[in-house]
Design a protein around this motif. Structure first.
Motif, mmCIF file in Angstrom:
data_model
loop_
_atom_site.group_PDB
_atom_site.id
_atom_site.type_symbol
_atom_site.label_atom_id
_atom_site.label_comp_id
_atom_site.label_asym_id
_atom_site.label_seq_id
_atom_site.Cartn_x
_atom_site.Cartn_y
_atom_site.Cartn_z
ATOM 1 N N MET A 1 0.922 -1.038 -0.095
ATOM 2 C CA MET A 1 -0.082 0.013 0.014
ATOM 3 C C MET A 1 0.841 1.229 -0.023
ATOM 4 S SD MET A 1 -2.851 1.175 2.778
ATOM 5 C CE MET A 1 -3.821 -0.344 2.602
ATOM 6 N N SER A 2 0.710 1.988 -1.003
ATOM 7 C CA SER A 2 1.676 3.180 -1.013
ATOM 8 C C SER A 2 1.116 4.395 -0.251
ATOM 9 C CB SER A 2 1.895 3.744 -2.666
ATOM 10 O OG SER A 2 2.666 4.796 -2.885
ATOM 11 N N THR A 3 2.048 5.147 0.195
ATOM 12 C CA THR A 3 1.525 6.331 1.172
ATOM 13 C C THR A 3 2.447 7.595 0.356
ATOM 14 O OG1 THR A 3 3.335 6.034 2.457
ATOM 15 C CG2 THR A 3 1.193 5.267 3.211
ATOM 16 N N THR A 4 2.830 7.549 -0.906
ATOM 17 C CA THR A 4 3.599 8.434 -1.511
ATOM 18 C C THR A 4 2.523 9.432 -1.812
ATOM 19 O OG1 THR A 4 5.023 6.968 -2.645
ATOM 20 C CG2 THR A 4 4.991 9.062 -3.775
ATOM 21 N N GLU A 5 3.146 10.665 -1.763
ATOM 22 C CA GLU A 5 2.259 12.159 -2.213
ATOM 23 C C GLU A 5 2.301 12.182 -3.667
ATOM 24 O OE1 GLU A 5 1.550 15.723 0.045
ATOM 25 O OE2 GLU A 5 3.155 16.528 -1.557
ATOM 26 N N ARG A 6 1.185 12.465 -4.146
ATOM 27 C CA ARG A 6 0.823 12.649 -5.641
ATOM 28 C C ARG A 6 0.175 13.644 -6.027
ATOM 29 N NH1 ARG A 6 3.462 8.356 -7.433
ATOM 30 N NH2 ARG A 6 3.151 6.276 -6.730
ATOM 31 N N ARG A 7 0.319 14.234 -7.132
ATOM 32 C CA ARG A 7 -0.492 15.363 -7.652
ATOM 33 C C ARG A 7 -1.646 14.880 -8.533
ATOM 34 N NH1 ARG A 7 0.913 20.075 -6.105
ATOM 35 N NH2 ARG A 7 -0.558 21.063 -7.585
ATOM 36 N N LEU A 8 -2.719 15.326 -9.031
ATOM 37 C CA LEU A 8 -3.733 14.935 -9.955
ATOM 38 C C LEU A 8 -2.902 14.642 -11.150
ATOM 39 C CD1 LEU A 8 -6.891 17.442 -9.118
ATOM 40 C CD2 LEU A 8 -6.617 14.939 -8.408
ATOM 41 N N ARG A 12 -1.386 5.998 -9.980
ATOM 42 C CA ARG A 12 -0.725 4.575 -10.721
ATOM 43 C C ARG A 12 -1.312 3.329 -10.408
ATOM 44 N NH1 ARG A 12 5.761 5.879 -9.725
ATOM 45 N NH2 ARG A 12 5.868 8.129 -10.769
ATOM 46 N N THR A 13 -2.178 3.415 -9.332
ATOM 47 C CA THR A 13 -2.913 2.276 -8.868
ATOM 48 C C THR A 13 -4.625 2.540 -9.038
ATOM 49 O OG1 THR A 13 -3.174 3.059 -6.682
ATOM 50 C CG2 THR A 13 -1.166 1.857 -7.172
ATOM 51 N N GLN A 14 -5.154 1.610 -8.785
ATOM 52 C CA GLN A 14 -6.810 1.523 -8.776
ATOM 53 C C GLN A 14 -7.217 2.523 -7.618
ATOM 54 O OE1 GLN A 14 -9.000 -2.047 -8.766
ATOM 55 N NE2 GLN A 14 -10.888 -1.278 -8.757
ATOM 56 N N ASP A 15 -6.495 2.400 -6.488
ATOM 57 C CA ASP A 15 -7.005 3.273 -5.527
ATOM 58 C C ASP A 15 -6.641 4.620 -5.405
ATOM 59 O OD1 ASP A 15 -7.905 1.429 -3.644
ATOM 60 O OD2 ASP A 15 -5.978 0.832 -2.830
ATOM 61 N N GLU A 16 -5.424 5.020 -6.295
ATOM 62 C CA GLU A 16 -5.090 6.421 -6.819
ATOM 63 C C GLU A 16 -5.937 6.803 -7.485
ATOM 64 O OE1 GLU A 16 -0.497 5.928 -5.277
ATOM 65 O OE2 GLU A 16 -1.246 6.117 -7.609
ATOM 66 N N ALA A 17 -6.659 6.177 -8.655
ATOM 67 C CA ALA A 17 -7.451 6.704 -9.835
ATOM 68 C C ALA A 17 -8.670 7.040 -9.075
ATOM 69 C CB ALA A 17 -7.533 5.420 -10.500
ATOM 70 N N ALA A 21 -10.664 10.664 -8.964
ATOM 71 C CA ALA A 21 -12.201 10.968 -9.322
ATOM 72 C C ALA A 21 -12.695 11.580 -8.229
ATOM 73 C CB ALA A 21 -12.599 9.290 -9.840
ATOM 74 N N ALA A 22 -12.548 11.158 -7.205
ATOM 75 C CA ALA A 22 -13.300 11.479 -6.183
ATOM 76 C C ALA A 22 -12.998 13.094 -5.778
ATOM 77 C CB ALA A 22 -13.121 10.776 -4.655
ATOM 78 N N ILE A 23 -11.697 13.451 -5.858
ATOM 79 C CA ILE A 23 -11.513 14.875 -5.680
ATOM 80 C C ILE A 23 -11.986 15.615 -6.818
ATOM 81 C CG2 ILE A 23 -9.283 16.450 -6.076
ATOM 82 C CD1 ILE A 23 -7.356 14.339 -4.629
ATOM 83 N N ARG A 24 -12.129 15.256 -7.697
ATOM 84 C CA ARG A 24 -12.615 15.930 -9.041
ATOM 85 C C ARG A 24 -14.243 16.249 -9.033
ATOM 86 N NH1 ARG A 24 -8.745 13.004 -12.036
ATOM 87 N NH2 ARG A 24 -7.277 14.335 -13.015
ATOM 88 N N ARG A 25 -15.000 15.426 -7.886
ATOM 89 C CA ARG A 25 -16.303 15.540 -7.789
ATOM 90 C C ARG A 25 -16.644 16.606 -6.635
ATOM 91 N NH1 ARG A 25 -17.430 9.441 -6.137
ATOM 92 N NH2 ARG A 25 -19.200 10.468 -5.083
ATOM 93 N N VAL A 26 -15.540 17.029 -5.901
ATOM 94 C CA VAL A 26 -16.085 17.980 -4.730
ATOM 95 C C VAL A 26 -16.240 19.572 -5.499
ATOM 96 C CG1 VAL A 26 -15.341 19.311 -2.539
ATOM 97 C CG2 VAL A 26 -14.626 16.707 -3.244
ATOM 98 N N PRO A 27 -17.550 19.990 -5.527
ATOM 99 C CA PRO A 27 -17.796 21.229 -6.250
ATOM 100 C C PRO A 27 -16.814 22.321 -5.747
ATOM 101 C CG PRO A 27 -19.690 20.042 -5.269
ATOM 102 C CD PRO A 27 -18.675 19.419 -4.822
ATOM 103 N N ASP A 28 -16.249 22.493 -4.647
ATOM 104 C CA ASP A 28 -15.682 23.847 -4.266
ATOM 105 C C ASP A 28 -14.123 23.258 -4.831
ATOM 106 O OD1 ASP A 28 -15.170 26.272 -3.073
ATOM 107 O OD2 ASP A 28 -14.315 25.442 -1.364
ATOM 108 N N TRP A 29 -13.773 22.315 -5.103
ATOM 109 C CA TRP A 29 -12.265 21.972 -5.569
ATOM 110 C C TRP A 29 -12.185 22.070 -7.314
ATOM 111 C CZ3 TRP A 29 -11.128 17.166 -2.145
ATOM 112 C CH2 TRP A 29 -11.210 17.594 -0.691
#
Length: 323
Positions: A1-8, A12-17, A21-29
């Motif tokens: 399980m990776s704990t590497t910080e990444r940008r949008l 590289r993994t299904q969890d990161e994808a 997708a979740a971040i892009r759903r938040v209206p204020d973001w």
């Protein structure tokens, strides 16, 4: 399980994808750059620390795990978290998507999750009792789901999934039935309950009030069970348990102690069922079967206590103690 910080865009993994997708759903973001990093400790879900460009604070984002909708009412969990925040007991809920339970909360900077070792400290124990007194006195939730409902649900699912049942399952279910009959004879003391006292759900920071997080199992439930599952989960001695029962209720009447002690056994039966049925739904990155077997053994140890029948009689013939 990776704990590497990444940008949008760097997933590289299904969890990161999934978190992108979740971040892009938040209206204020919308339209903003963000970084994300997986947090260690989630069992049912994937938890992330997210920083959004232009925002002065960081966020805790929970992406619900597959299959968890079978036993988690996300709308009620959201309601409980909002209520707890209003009482000063939980972080602010920033965003919630009722379609799948995606949650975004403020990240509590400077706070750390408790460990079992922390719960050896009297000040931590007393802070939890104070939080519970406040939480249990709060507004009722939209779901009444008692410990008996939970046990029935988990073990029915376990059997339907073909899970391996303990060798003394029928005997344990008979004891469970007697406990249920005792509580129903005296009447349930239904209050909004947290129901999930894992040490990591309690956050502390020097000089700041304790916070409680992760309300996935919250419901209106038996008050004595709320205390019983806490005392059992933290391995408190009987002497210390009696002191904390007194701190919560104001006094430790024999019938109240009996309710809490039976609640400890019910808690282990419930979490054994949760684990053993969950084993059939996951890829085994956590040893659910071992955890469930251990919980089952703990329930057995309480039921085999010579006082078990006496506790049952006390509960059946008494009434819930007012707090």
């Amino acid at each position: 399980m990776s704990t590497t910080e990444r940008r949008l865009g760097e997933a590289r993994t299904q969890d990161e994808a999934a978190i992108e997708a979740a971040i892009r759903r938040v209206p204020d973001w919308q339209g903003r750059e963000a970084t994300y990093k997986m947090l260690v400790g989630g069992i049912n879900n994937r938890n992330w620390l997210v920083a959004v460009d232009g925002h002065p604070r960081r966020y805790f984002v929970k992406v619900p795990g597959p299959g968890t909708e079978k036993f988690i009412d996300r709308a009620v969990a959201h309601q409980a978290a909002v209520n707890a925040h209003a009482m000063g007991l939980a972080p602010e809920v920033v965003y919630f998507d009722p379609s799948d339970g995606l949650e975004v909360h403020e990240f509590l900077e400077g706070y750390a999750a408790c460990t079992n070792a922390d719960f050896e400290r009297a000040e931590i124990q007393e802070a939890v009792i104070a939080c519970y007194r406040q939480l249990n006195a709060g507004p009722k939730l939209g779901l009444t789901k008692t410990i008996f409902d939970m046990i029935d649900e988990h073990w029915q699912d376990a059997k339907a999934l073909g899970a391996f049942l303990p060798h003394d399952f029928d005997w344990m279910m008979k004891q469970y039935g007697q406990a249920r009959a005792a509580f129903e004879a005296s009447g349930l003391d239904l209050v909004p309950c947290f129901n999930d006292p894992m040490p990591g759900n309690f956050l502390v920071s020097p000089g700041k009030p304790m916070k409680i997080v992760d309300y996935e199992f919250a419901s209106n439930n038996e008050r004595a069970y709320e205390l019983g599952v806490l005392l059992g989960e933290m391995f408190f001695t009987e002497e210390r348990s009696l002191q904390l029962i007194e701190a919560y209720y104001g006094e430790a009447r024999p019938e109240t102690v009996a309710r809490v002690w039976i609640g400890r056994a019910l808690a282990d039966i419930k979490w054994a069922g949760w684990a053993i049925q969950n084993r059939m739904l996951t890829d085994w990155d956590f040893d659910y079967q071992k955890y469930g077997d251990w919980k089952w053994a703990r329930a057995r140890s309480v039921i085999l206590d010579p006082r078990w029948e006496w506790w049952l009689r006390l509960v059946a013939s008494g009434r819930p103690q007012p707090r």
